[in-house]
Design an enzyme around this catalytic site. Sequence first.
Site, PDB file in Angstrom:
ATOM      1  NE  ARG A  18     -23.907  10.103 -17.048  1.00  0.00           N
ATOM      2  CZ  ARG A  18     -24.081  10.593 -15.834  1.00  0.00           C
ATOM      3  NH1 ARG A  18     -25.166  11.271 -15.522  1.00  0.00           N
ATOM      4  NH2 ARG A  18     -23.164  10.410 -14.905  1.00  0.00           N
ATOM      5  CG  ASN A  36     -25.736   7.001 -16.552  1.00  0.00           C
ATOM      6  OD1 ASN A  36     -25.298   6.909 -17.692  1.00  0.00           O
ATOM      7  ND2 ASN A  36     -24.949   7.187 -15.507  1.00  0.00           N
TER       8      ASN A  36
END
Length: 90
Positions: A18, A36
């Site tokens: 990320r 996520n």
Amino acid sequence: MKQMHFTVHGKVQGVWFRAWTQDLAKELGLTGWVRNTSDGNVEGLALGEDTQLAKFKERLHDGPPLARVTQVDSAESEAEDIIDSFNVRP
């Protein structure tokens, strides 16, 4: 402006994916978000011009050094919202 919803499959959680995606998006001048998912993937939305989104998608296949990307699914459409930055969502 276009938007691209994407899902990245493989070993993509717990490997800084990320944060890497956020850095890449900022480098390419994109806005949007990444998070996520409960099934172990990474999902996001990127907004920008066609050439920026194409470069972004290409690089998603690589990911950060510890990631092992097996597949990238994406769908592009006209941008529906205006987002002024690229954020990591919980």
